[in-house]
Scaffold this active site. Structure first.
Site, PDB file in Angstrom:
ATOM      1  N   SER A 182      10.156  -5.649   3.530  1.00  0.00           N
ATOM      2  CA  SER A 182       9.967  -4.429   2.749  1.00  0.00           C
ATOM      3  C   SER A 182      11.103  -3.476   3.109  1.00  0.00           C
ATOM      4  O   SER A 182      11.687  -3.579   4.183  1.00  0.00           O
ATOM      5  CB  SER A 182       8.605  -3.797   3.069  1.00  0.00           C
ATOM      6  OG  SER A 182       8.376  -2.644   2.289  1.00  0.00           O
ATOM      7  N   GLY A 183      11.403  -2.564   2.201  1.00  0.00           N
ATOM      8  CA  GLY A 183      12.434  -1.577   2.483  1.00  0.00           C
ATOM      9  C   GLY A 183      13.609  -1.673   1.540  1.00  0.00           C
ATOM     10  O   GLY A 183      14.334  -2.665   1.529  1.00  0.00           O
ATOM     11  N   ASP A 184      13.796  -0.643   0.713  1.00  0.00           N
ATOM     12  CA  ASP A 184      14.935  -0.536  -0.213  1.00  0.00           C
ATOM     13  C   ASP A 184      14.920  -1.612  -1.289  1.00  0.00           C
ATOM     14  O   ASP A 184      15.977  -2.058  -1.750  1.00  0.00           O
ATOM     15  CB  ASP A 184      16.263  -0.569   0.549  1.00  0.00           C
ATOM     16  CG  ASP A 184      16.399   0.570   1.546  1.00  0.00           C
ATOM     17  OD1 ASP A 184      15.774   1.625   1.316  1.00  0.00           O
ATOM     18  OD2 ASP A 184      17.107   0.406   2.553  1.00  0.00           O
ATOM     19  N   CYS A 218       3.009   3.668   9.120  1.00  0.00           N
ATOM     20  CA  CYS A 218       3.032   4.974   8.466  1.00  0.00           C
ATOM     21  C   CYS A 218       3.634   6.033   9.392  1.00  0.00           C
ATOM     22  O   CYS A 218       3.164   6.208  10.523  1.00  0.00           O
ATOM     23  CB  CYS A 218       1.632   5.396   8.051  1.00  0.00           C
ATOM     24  SG  CYS A 218       1.597   7.031   7.267  1.00  0.00           S
ATOM     25  N   PRO A 256       0.846  -1.191   0.000  1.00  0.00           N
ATOM     26  CA  PRO A 256       0.000   0.000   0.000  1.00  0.00           C
ATOM     27  C   PRO A 256       0.885   1.246   0.000  1.00  0.00           C
ATOM     28  O   PRO A 256       1.736   1.402   0.872  1.00  0.00           O
ATOM     29  CB  PRO A 256      -0.790  -0.124   1.313  1.00  0.00           C
ATOM     30  CG  PRO A 256       0.001  -1.061   2.162  1.00  0.00           C
ATOM     31  CD  PRO A 256       0.818  -1.924   1.268  1.00  0.00           C
ATOM     32  N   ALA A 266       0.595   5.304  -0.093  1.00  0.00           N
ATOM     33  CA  ALA A 266      -0.335   6.427   0.023  1.00  0.00           C
ATOM     34  C   ALA A 266      -0.177   7.377  -1.165  1.00  0.00           C
ATOM     35  O   ALA A 266       0.932   7.775  -1.532  1.00  0.00           O
ATOM     36  CB  ALA A 266      -0.089   7.185   1.324  1.00  0.00           C
TER      37      ALA A 266
END
Length: 334
Positions: A213-215, A107, A23, A25
């Site tokens: 998740s991340g990079d 978030c 997701p 935003a």
């Protein structure tokens, strides 16, 4: 050796592969999701949706749940901090037939955090457990107990408050089917680098699938995360914003060991045209032309003459202007 690309089972939900669209935003609307699903995303989430907005039946909030005809029902990510309100919101979205419901605990945006939602929840792992428990009970009561619940976490609030293990254990005890970890703290935002070692630690500690998740900006990085952490799958966020092909290219690398070449100009134009047409159908011309500006800016990074195209698209207001830009791109060297 475990296959790096493989199906995922979350309760009764069978997903054919382990490369998901996160997701994002402001980006993960129905046209954006469709373009990624058509290019290999095995599951796509809505952008995070306010439980308060759902409970108040806010039209703009509810519109975030609408699917594109080509994608099927997306997974839904909710944000909220009150267990009762989150549960009520979940009950109200059931007519949209979500395949799963995710709780946002990551978030870092101030307007979300100040409500006690998003990464603010990382300061209170037991509250995460209570929210998941309320969600589980609401789904069971409504006869939809087969819908899996997942949670997306950050590593903690700041460097002095690394709480992802406590949060994950509380969520597992309450009945989640999967946990995704973005291993940055709230105070880091999106700066620095994510600590993939934390994903490996989480994988060792909990009995449900763990996604990282991340990079994840390249297929090579995706493969490296799977090998380094032993996680069960990947969730692409910023890496999928400019590159809708990251899913199919990552799958190819994981299955064959060979990285495919970059997408051709024709493939890129096809993706851009599909996105434009889906947005026009979904929003109508005026709104679609405004929304597509950011996407064309992302798609044209690195292209010859991309700066001039981005300058012009920033004021585009008609379908004709976009089709003219696509024609110009098709005529330029690539």
């Amino acid at each position: 050796m475990k296959q790096l690309y493989h199906p995922v089972t979350l309760g009764s939900l069978k997903i054919p592969g382990n490369l998901f669209l996160a997701p994002v935003a402001g980006f993960s609307d129905a046209p954006f999701r469709t373009v990624r699903v058509c290019r290999g995303a095995n599951l796509a989430y809505t952008e995070m949706i306010s439980c308060e907005g759902i409970c108040r039946e806010n039209k703009k909030t509810l519109d975030l749940l609408l699917p594109d005809p080509e994608e099927g029902s997306p997974a839904v990510q909710l944000f909220g901090s009150d267990p009762g309100r989150v549960a009520r919101a979940a009950e109200r979205i059931l007519p949209y037939l979500p395949p799963l419901i995710d709780l946002n605990c990551g978030c870092p945006v101030p307007k979300v955090v100040k409500t006690g939602a998003g990464s603010a929840l990382m300061k209170d792992p037991p509250l995460i457990g209570r929210i998941v428990s309320a969600l589980r009970k609401a789904l069971d009561r409504s006869g939809h107990g087969n819908i899996p619940i997942t949670v997306k976490l950050r590593s903690g609030w700041d460097a002095q408050s690394i709480t992802f293990l406590d949060a994950a254990l509380a969520a597992v005890d309450a009945g989640v089917s999967m946990i995704t970890l973005h291993p940055r703290t709230r105070s880091q935002g999106y700066s620095g680098t994510s600590d993939w070692n934390l994903i490996g630690r989480l994988k060792e500690r909990i009995p449900v699938p763990v996604f990282g998740s991340g990079d994840l900006f390249t297929p090579a990085a995706a493969k490296a995360m799977l090998l380094q952490t032993g996680c069960d799958g990947l969730m692409f966020a910023r890496g999928a914003m400019a590159d809708p092909f990251i899913f199919s290219r990552t799958r190819s690398l994981l299955e064959t060991g060979e990285l495919p070449g970059n997408p051709s100009k024709e493939e890129l134009l096809e993706a851009m045209e599909q996105h434009l047409e889906a947005a026009l159908q979904f929003y109508g011309e005026e709104a679609a032309c405004r929304i597509m500006r950011k996407h064309f800016c992302s798609y044209t990074k690195g292209l010859p003459g991309g700066g001039e195209i981005r300058k012009r698209v920033s004021t585009a207001v008609t379908r004709k202007e976009y089709t003219n830009l696509l024609q110009e791109i098709s005529e330029r060297p690539f």
